[in-house]
Design a protein around this motif. Structure first.
Motif, PDB file in Angstrom:
ATOM      1  N   ASP A  96     -30.039  13.729  14.000  1.00  0.00           N
ATOM      2  CA  ASP A  96     -28.661  13.747  13.522  1.00  0.00           C
ATOM      3  C   ASP A  96     -28.148  15.179  13.374  1.00  0.00           C
ATOM      4  OD1 ASP A  96     -29.781  14.734  11.180  1.00  0.00           O
ATOM      5  OD2 ASP A  96     -29.680  12.813  10.144  1.00  0.00           O
ATOM      6  N   PHE A  97     -26.912  15.304  12.883  1.00  0.00           N
ATOM      7  CA  PHE A  97     -26.259  16.608  12.777  1.00  0.00           C
ATOM      8  C   PHE A  97     -27.039  17.544  11.861  1.00  0.00           C
ATOM      9  CE2 PHE A  97     -23.265  19.753  11.267  1.00  0.00           C
ATOM     10  CZ  PHE A  97     -22.463  20.019  12.370  1.00  0.00           C
ATOM     11  N   GLY A  98     -27.606  17.009  10.820  1.00  0.00           N
ATOM     12  CA  GLY A  98     -28.351  17.835   9.888  1.00  0.00           C
ATOM     13  C   GLY A  98     -29.591  18.453  10.497  1.00  0.00           C
ATOM     14  N   SER A  99     -30.098  17.873  11.575  1.00  0.00           N
ATOM     15  CA  SER A  99     -31.322  18.365  12.211  1.00  0.00           C
ATOM     16  C   SER A  99     -31.045  19.349  13.344  1.00  0.00           C
ATOM     17  CB  SER A  99     -32.148  17.194  12.747  1.00  0.00           C
ATOM     18  OG  SER A  99     -32.514  16.317  11.707  1.00  0.00           O
ATOM     19  N   ILE A 100     -30.065  19.031  14.196  1.00  0.00           N
ATOM     20  CA  ILE A 100     -29.840  19.888  15.382  1.00  0.00           C
ATOM     21  C   ILE A 100     -28.396  20.350  15.510  1.00  0.00           C
ATOM     22  CG2 ILE A 100     -31.772  18.903  16.671  1.00  0.00           C
ATOM     23  CD1 ILE A 100     -29.771  17.185  18.210  1.00  0.00           C
ATOM     24  N   THR A 103     -19.395  17.312   9.137  1.00  0.00           N
ATOM     25  CA  THR A 103     -18.574  18.441   8.704  1.00  0.00           C
ATOM     26  C   THR A 103     -17.108  18.065   8.542  1.00  0.00           C
ATOM     27  OG1 THR A 103     -18.221  19.151  11.002  1.00  0.00           O
ATOM     28  CG2 THR A 103     -20.108  20.097   9.825  1.00  0.00           C
ATOM     29  N   MET A 104     -16.739  16.835   8.846  1.00  0.00           N
ATOM     30  CA  MET A 104     -15.344  16.396   8.794  1.00  0.00           C
ATOM     31  C   MET A 104     -15.090  15.584   7.527  1.00  0.00           C
ATOM     32  SD  MET A 104     -14.896  15.111  12.735  1.00  0.00           S
ATOM     33  CE  MET A 104     -15.237  16.180  14.137  1.00  0.00           C
ATOM     34  N   LEU A 124     -20.352   2.046  11.141  1.00  0.00           N
ATOM     35  CA  LEU A 124     -21.141   2.076   9.909  1.00  0.00           C
ATOM     36  C   LEU A 124     -22.024   3.310   9.726  1.00  0.00           C
ATOM     37  CD1 LEU A 124     -22.399  -1.638   9.872  1.00  0.00           C
ATOM     38  CD2 LEU A 124     -20.359  -0.692   8.763  1.00  0.00           C
ATOM     39  N   VAL A 125     -22.379   3.990  10.826  1.00  0.00           N
ATOM     40  CA  VAL A 125     -23.404   5.033  10.737  1.00  0.00           C
ATOM     41  C   VAL A 125     -22.967   6.378  11.297  1.00  0.00           C
ATOM     42  CG1 VAL A 125     -25.751   5.681  11.421  1.00  0.00           C
ATOM     43  CG2 VAL A 125     -25.225   3.302  10.915  1.00  0.00           C
ATOM     44  N   PHE A 126     -22.512   6.392  12.534  1.00  0.00           N
ATOM     45  CA  PHE A 126     -22.323   7.656  13.236  1.00  0.00           C
ATOM     46  C   PHE A 126     -21.326   8.588  12.548  1.00  0.00           C
ATOM     47  CE2 PHE A 126     -23.530   5.355  17.397  1.00  0.00           C
ATOM     48  CZ  PHE A 126     -24.873   5.513  17.110  1.00  0.00           C
ATOM     49  N   ASN A 127     -20.302   7.996  11.923  1.00  0.00           N
ATOM     50  CA  ASN A 127     -19.312   8.841  11.248  1.00  0.00           C
ATOM     51  C   ASN A 127     -19.937   9.658  10.119  1.00  0.00           C
ATOM     52  OD1 ASN A 127     -19.614   6.220  10.046  1.00  0.00           O
ATOM     53  ND2 ASN A 127     -17.920   6.701   8.681  1.00  0.00           N
ATOM     54  N   ARG A 128     -20.998   9.150   9.516  1.00  0.00           N
ATOM     55  CA  ARG A 128     -21.614   9.835   8.379  1.00  0.00           C
ATOM     56  C   ARG A 128     -22.776  10.741   8.790  1.00  0.00           C
ATOM     57  NH1 ARG A 128     -24.261   6.752   5.628  1.00  0.00           N
ATOM     58  NH2 ARG A 128     -24.135   4.800   6.787  1.00  0.00           N
ATOM     59  N   LEU A 129     -23.462  10.413   9.891  1.00  0.00           N
ATOM     60  CA  LEU A 129     -24.663  11.163  10.265  1.00  0.00           C
ATOM     61  C   LEU A 129     -24.452  12.168  11.393  1.00  0.00           C
ATOM     62  CD1 LEU A 129     -27.420   8.384  10.117  1.00  0.00           C
ATOM     63  CD2 LEU A 129     -26.644   9.939   8.323  1.00  0.00           C
TER      64      LEU A 129
END
Length: 443
Positions: A118-122, A58-59, A49-54
């Motif tokens: 998340d990816f957007g931060s680091i 980039t995929m 529910l979460v990890f795929n989006r956060l």
């Protein structure tokens, strides 16, 4: 046969088993295991529910979901390594210190996931650290279950092992119930709030739950059968090596018997939750609520199957659980395909209940496949090799959706195959069971 000239635990005296102590130890093992499974199961729900989006932003959506499930599978790949490590500790130095170590590792790893940017931060560091923390979870769980059921079994009278082993297994649906309930509550937040910080709350709860579980584990006494092994100087120098060398056939049967309880569970929960919400477009809350209902039903089935195993044998219960699940696999997925809320809840409940028939008696069956000096390692290896094999089933089933045009038959086929393998494992396991000889009841 009791040696009255020596005290239990001294050289030459058999291990003394108390029914009262067995209940206390089994309940303590249940609580600790439930809290550990809560931590571990959170990742499966979040992967869907979460990890795929956060963490894989980039995929494209399908690739992100595959990457999320691959990270989920890393924990399963680590479990056999954890089984070797903690099996060594449990068979060489004691069941108790191994179980204390596993609870600390998984609690800290789970709590840190709740703090992970998340990816957007680091950037790329986010999915890498996520995989590392999942790896730590896998190592810890690799030693947890085998130790918990070994402790419960080795404190229990032989004729009552089924019920006490089943009590430990109840930790699984309770862990599911707690983790699903936690996600159901945070899913009530607006989508923006859930993505920003709401999903982290269930993971952060691992920190206070760790303190509870650790307090429970500290009070658990060491296994009387292990004390007897120490007194007789019969511990193995390298338990895992001895399992592969001297009990390889039994290990293979243990893997087969455990396959459905692990792989089938994640096919029904992780894959179907993902398939329903991401492919069929069913509301996420419906899918999570269905697992809640199924977990409640699983508790009662697990207790009943534990008692039944004492009458007909855990191998026979495992065999029939596998057969029934194989027969129901395609109808279960067909019910999910209707997109009906009622049918989805019924399908997931039926699926979990049938899988629970075999899973309920895993502890009773696997512990009696190995002699005491190899038991922790043998049980942990058997269960977690099955876990490593089946942990990637949601990934495989998701990949098959691309080949089948988003049709569910691929997932149903995988479930049916692993169910039949477990049925064969149960059939063979019933014929290979061994029981401890050097024990005496204090009741």
């Amino acid at each position: 046969m009791t040696n009255t000239s020596t005290r239990p635990g001294e050289r030459g005296a058999p291990a003394t088993i108390s029914g009262k102590d067995a209940g206390t130890i089994a309940r303590a093992s249940f609580v600790g295991t439930a809290l550990e499974w809560y931590d571990y199961y959170l990742f499966g729900t979040a992967a869907a529910l979460v990890f795929n989006r956060l963490y894989f932003t980039t995929m494209d959506p399908t690739a992100a979901l595959l990457a999320s499930f691959a990270t989920f599978g890393v924990g399963f790949a680590a479990r056999p390594i954890g089984a070797i490590l903690f099996g060594y500790i449990g068979d060489k130095f004691g069941r108790r210190p191994a179980l204390l170590a596993t609870i600390v590792m998984i609690g800290i790893a789970t709590g840190l996931i709740g703090l992970l940017p998340d990816f957007g931060s680091i950037g790329l560091a986010a999915p890498i650290l996520l995989a590392v923390l999942r790896l730590v979870q896998g190592l810890a769980v690799g030693g947890e279950w085998g130790g918990a059921v070994t402790m419960a079994i080795e404190h229990a009278p032989v004729e009552k092992r089924g019920r006490f082993a089943a009590l430990v297994q109840v930790g699984s649906p309770v862990g599911t119930l707690l983790s699903s309930a936690a996600f159901s509550l945070v899913l009530l937040f607006p989508s923006e709030t859930f993505d920003a910080w709401g999903w982290r709350i269930p993971f952060l709860m691992a920190f206070p739950l760790l303190l509870i579980a650790l307090w429970i584990r500290i009070k658990v006494e060491e296994s009387p059968i292990f004390k007897d092994l120490l007194a007789q100087e019969e511990t193995s120098k390298v338990p895992a090596l001895d399992v592969f060398r001297n009990a390889g056939g039994r290990l293979a049967v243990a893997v087969m018997a455990a396959l459905l309880g692990v792989g089938g569970f994640y096919m029904i929960t992780t894959f179907i939750v993902s398939y329903g919400s991401n492919t069929l477009g069913v509301d996420r809350q419906v899918m999570v609520n269905a697992t809640l209902i199924a977990a409640v039903a699983q508790i009662f089935v697990t207790i009943a199957m534990g008692r039944l195993s004492e009458k007909i044998g855990p191998g026979k219960v495992t065999m029939w659980g596998g057969i029934l699940t194989a027969v129901a696999a395609f109808p279960i997925f067909a019910m999910v395909d209707t997109k009906s809320t009622v049918m989805i809840m019924l399908a997931i409940t039926i699926g979990i209940v049938l899988i629970a028939v075999a899973y309920a008696v895993n502890g009773a069956l696997l512990t009696e496949l190995f002699p005491p000096k190899l038991r922790y390692s043998g049980v942990a290896l058997g269960y977690n090799i099955a876990g490593a094999t089946s942990g990637f089933m949601p990934l495989l089933a998701t990949a098959m959706l691309g080949f089948s045009g988003n049709q569910s038959w691929g997932g149903a086929l995988i479930l049916a195959i692993i169910a039949l393998i477990t049925a064969v494992g149960g059939f063979l396991g019933e014929r290979l069971r061994v029981q401890d000889k050097r024990i005496v009841s204090a009741d």
